[in-house]
Design a protein around this motif. Sequence first.
Motif, PDB file in Angstrom:
ATOM      1  N   GLN A  84       0.831  -1.207   0.000  1.00 11.64           N
ATOM      2  CA  GLN A  84       0.000   0.000   0.000  1.00 11.64           C
ATOM      3  C   GLN A  84       0.864   1.255   0.000  1.00 11.64           C
ATOM      4  O   GLN A  84       0.568   2.223  -0.707  1.00 11.64           O
ATOM      5  CB  GLN A  84      -0.948   0.008   1.208  1.00 11.64           C
ATOM      6  CG  GLN A  84      -1.912   1.176   1.211  1.00 11.64           C
ATOM      7  CD  GLN A  84      -2.819   1.199  -0.008  1.00 11.64           C
ATOM      8  OE1 GLN A  84      -3.470   0.205  -0.321  1.00 11.64           O
ATOM      9  NE2 GLN A  84      -2.870   2.322  -0.706  1.00 11.64           N
ATOM     10  N   GLU A  85       1.951   1.232   0.754  1.00 10.27           N
ATOM     11  CA  GLU A  85       2.874   2.374   0.757  1.00 10.27           C
ATOM     12  C   GLU A  85       3.448   2.604  -0.638  1.00 10.27           C
ATOM     13  O   GLU A  85       3.592   3.742  -1.085  1.00 10.27           O
ATOM     14  CB  GLU A  85       4.004   2.147   1.764  1.00 10.27           C
ATOM     15  CG  GLU A  85       3.566   2.230   3.204  1.00 10.27           C
ATOM     16  CD  GLU A  85       4.654   1.828   4.190  1.00 10.27           C
ATOM     17  OE1 GLU A  85       5.777   1.445   3.749  1.00 10.27           O
ATOM     18  OE2 GLU A  85       4.403   1.868   5.400  1.00 10.27           O
ATOM     19  N   SER A  86       3.785   1.511  -1.334  1.00 10.23           N
ATOM     20  CA  SER A  86       4.328   1.617  -2.689  1.00 10.23           C
ATOM     21  C   SER A  86       3.287   2.156  -3.662  1.00 10.23           C
ATOM     22  O   SER A  86       3.607   2.975  -4.535  1.00 10.23           O
ATOM     23  CB  SER A  86       4.844   0.254  -3.152  1.00 10.23           C
ATOM     24  OG  SER A  86       5.939  -0.139  -2.360  1.00 10.23           O
ATOM     25  N   MET A  87       2.048   1.696  -3.516  1.00 13.92           N
ATOM     26  CA  MET A  87       0.967   2.200  -4.365  1.00 13.92           C
ATOM     27  C   MET A  87       0.798   3.707  -4.161  1.00 13.92           C
ATOM     28  O   MET A  87       0.686   4.469  -5.129  1.00 13.92           O
ATOM     29  CB  MET A  87      -0.343   1.468  -4.039  1.00 13.92           C
ATOM     30  CG  MET A  87      -0.330   0.000  -4.423  1.00 13.92           C
ATOM     31  SD  MET A  87      -1.651  -0.971  -3.660  1.00 13.92           S
ATOM     32  CE  MET A  87      -3.080  -0.304  -4.472  1.00 13.92           C
ATOM     33  N   ASP A  88       0.818   4.120  -2.901  1.00 13.89           N
ATOM     34  CA  ASP A  88       0.679   5.548  -2.585  1.00 13.89           C
ATOM     35  C   ASP A  88       1.833   6.361  -3.161  1.00 13.89           C
ATOM     36  O   ASP A  88       1.632   7.451  -3.701  1.00 13.89           O
ATOM     37  CB  ASP A  88       0.590   5.757  -1.063  1.00 13.89           C
ATOM     38  CG  ASP A  88      -0.668   5.158  -0.442  1.00 13.89           C
ATOM     39  OD1 ASP A  88      -1.643   4.868  -1.189  1.00 13.89           O
ATOM     40  OD2 ASP A  88      -0.673   4.969   0.789  1.00 13.89           O
ATOM     41  N   ARG A  89       3.047   5.817  -3.067  1.00 13.24           N
ATOM     42  CA  ARG A  89       4.235   6.515  -3.590  1.00 13.24           C
ATOM     43  C   ARG A  89       4.106   6.707  -5.098  1.00 13.24           C
ATOM     44  O   ARG A  89       4.349   7.794  -5.625  1.00 13.24           O
ATOM     45  CB  ARG A  89       5.500   5.722  -3.258  1.00 13.24           C
ATOM     46  CG  ARG A  89       6.768   6.282  -3.870  1.00 13.24           C
ATOM     47  CD  ARG A  89       7.296   7.512  -3.202  1.00 13.24           C
ATOM     48  NE  ARG A  89       7.641   7.193  -1.851  1.00 13.24           N
ATOM     49  CZ  ARG A  89       7.572   8.060  -0.844  1.00 13.24           C
ATOM     50  NH1 ARG A  89       7.209   9.292  -1.067  1.00 13.24           N
ATOM     51  NH2 ARG A  89       7.868   7.708   0.369  1.00 13.24           N
ATOM     52  N   MET A  90       3.721   5.661  -5.823  1.00 15.26           N
ATOM     53  CA  MET A  90       3.559   5.770  -7.284  1.00 15.26           C
ATOM     54  C   MET A  90       2.494   6.801  -7.632  1.00 15.26           C
ATOM     55  O   MET A  90       2.656   7.558  -8.595  1.00 15.26           O
ATOM     56  CB  MET A  90       3.186   4.408  -7.884  1.00 15.26           C
ATOM     57  CG  MET A  90       4.299   3.416  -7.873  1.00 15.26           C
ATOM     58  SD  MET A  90       3.722   1.840  -8.562  1.00 15.26           S
ATOM     59  CE  MET A  90       5.130   0.813  -8.230  1.00 15.26           C
ATOM     60  N   ASN A  91       1.438   6.847  -6.854  1.00 14.56           N
ATOM     61  CA  ASN A  91       0.377   7.825  -7.100  1.00 14.56           C
ATOM     62  C   ASN A  91       0.810   9.244  -6.742  1.00 14.56           C
ATOM     63  O   ASN A  91       0.261  10.207  -7.276  1.00 14.56           O
ATOM     64  CB  ASN A  91      -0.900   7.437  -6.350  1.00 14.56           C
ATOM     65  CG  ASN A  91      -1.559   6.207  -6.935  1.00 14.56           C
ATOM     66  OD1 ASN A  91      -1.423   5.920  -8.119  1.00 14.56           O
ATOM     67  ND2 ASN A  91      -2.251   5.466  -6.096  1.00 14.56           N
ATOM     68  N   GLU A  92       1.797   9.389  -5.863  1.00 12.90           N
ATOM     69  CA  GLU A  92       2.379  10.709  -5.580  1.00 12.90           C
ATOM     70  C   GLU A  92       3.214  11.186  -6.758  1.00 12.90           C
ATOM     71  O   GLU A  92       3.258  12.369  -7.070  1.00 12.90           O
ATOM     72  CB  GLU A  92       3.262  10.651  -4.330  1.00 12.90           C
ATOM     73  CG  GLU A  92       2.507  10.527  -3.040  1.00 12.90           C
ATOM     74  CD  GLU A  92       3.436  10.305  -1.848  1.00 12.90           C
ATOM     75  OE1 GLU A  92       4.675  10.476  -1.991  1.00 12.90           O
ATOM     76  OE2 GLU A  92       2.930   9.951  -0.774  1.00 12.90           O
ATOM     77  N   TRP A  93       3.901  10.255  -7.409  1.00 11.88           N
ATOM     78  CA  TRP A  93       4.770  10.615  -8.532  1.00 11.88           C
ATOM     79  C   TRP A  93       3.970  11.074  -9.740  1.00 11.88           C
ATOM     80  O   TRP A  93       4.433  11.925 -10.495  1.00 11.88           O
ATOM     81  CB  TRP A  93       5.656   9.454  -8.925  1.00 11.88           C
ATOM     82  CG  TRP A  93       6.702   9.103  -7.913  1.00 11.88           C
ATOM     83  CD1 TRP A  93       7.227   9.925  -6.954  1.00 11.88           C
ATOM     84  CD2 TRP A  93       7.349   7.857  -7.765  1.00 11.88           C
ATOM     85  NE1 TRP A  93       8.149   9.250  -6.214  1.00 11.88           N
ATOM     86  CE2 TRP A  93       8.254   7.975  -6.696  1.00 11.88           C
ATOM     87  CE3 TRP A  93       7.259   6.640  -8.425  1.00 11.88           C
ATOM     88  CZ2 TRP A  93       9.065   6.927  -6.271  1.00 11.88           C
ATOM     89  CZ3 TRP A  93       8.063   5.592  -8.012  1.00 11.88           C
ATOM     90  CH2 TRP A  93       8.955   5.740  -6.945  1.00 11.88           C
ATOM     91  N   GLU A  94       2.793  10.486  -9.939  1.00 10.77           N
ATOM     92  CA  GLU A  94       1.941  10.905 -11.045  1.00 10.77           C
ATOM     93  C   GLU A  94       0.515  10.416 -10.797  1.00 10.77           C
ATOM     94  O   GLU A  94       0.315   9.420 -10.100  1.00 10.77           O
ATOM     95  CB  GLU A  94       2.457  10.406 -12.386  1.00 10.77           C
ATOM     96  CG  GLU A  94       2.403   8.932 -12.630  1.00 10.77           C
ATOM     97  CD  GLU A  94       2.920   8.596 -14.021  1.00 10.77           C
ATOM     98  OE1 GLU A  94       2.094   8.317 -14.890  1.00 10.77           O
ATOM     99  OE2 GLU A  94       4.143   8.641 -14.223  1.00 10.77           O
ATOM    100  N   PRO A  95      -0.466  11.105 -11.367  1.00 11.95           N
ATOM    101  CA  PRO A  95      -1.856  10.670 -11.203  1.00 11.95           C
ATOM    102  C   PRO A  95      -2.039   9.245 -11.739  1.00 11.95           C
ATOM    103  O   PRO A  95      -1.549   8.918 -12.814  1.00 11.95           O
ATOM    104  CB  PRO A  95      -2.658  11.670 -12.045  1.00 11.95           C
ATOM    105  CG  PRO A  95      -1.768  12.865 -12.176  1.00 11.95           C
ATOM    106  CD  PRO A  95      -0.353  12.333 -12.147  1.00 11.95           C
TER     107      PRO A  95
END
Length: 161
Positions: free
Chosen positions: A36-47
Amino acid sequence: AYQVVFDDGDRVSVGFPRNTSGLTANDIEQMQVLEQESMDRMNEWEPNGHKKWVEYLDTCAAYLDCGLPNFIEEKLELTSFPAFIWEAMREKGKRWPLKPHSSVLSEIFESPKMVALASFQDLYVGLEPYLNQKQPLGGILRKTAPAVFGLLSAIELHPTN
């Protein structure tokens, strides 16, 4: 799963397995938190970064499922061709497997980190992921990895492998 570290110190974990047999409940819970942390990080990098990542890995898996038996092992396996062709042709050929890998990735991802995350496996086989404007076909006949080399990502990172 393993962790990718960028030059600015940013980190993301990738390659979470779907088969969790043999893991303790505590291990599974820790893995879910990390995922979940990784998913959130990827979503921070781009929509929709994580959604794009999953779609990219699905494309790579189709290339692997068709490419491994038919082109690497040289054993005709026709059932994998429809998924391969679908991934290659959808969205007007955006994911065409013989385009330079970087060309495909720049049409999928906006973030340089997502592009790097999706292309570092090209370096394993001594190829560059980047388009070479000075070479015919963007350099795929020389030192530029074609997009089909995304199958290396599927081998390493797709949750079903």
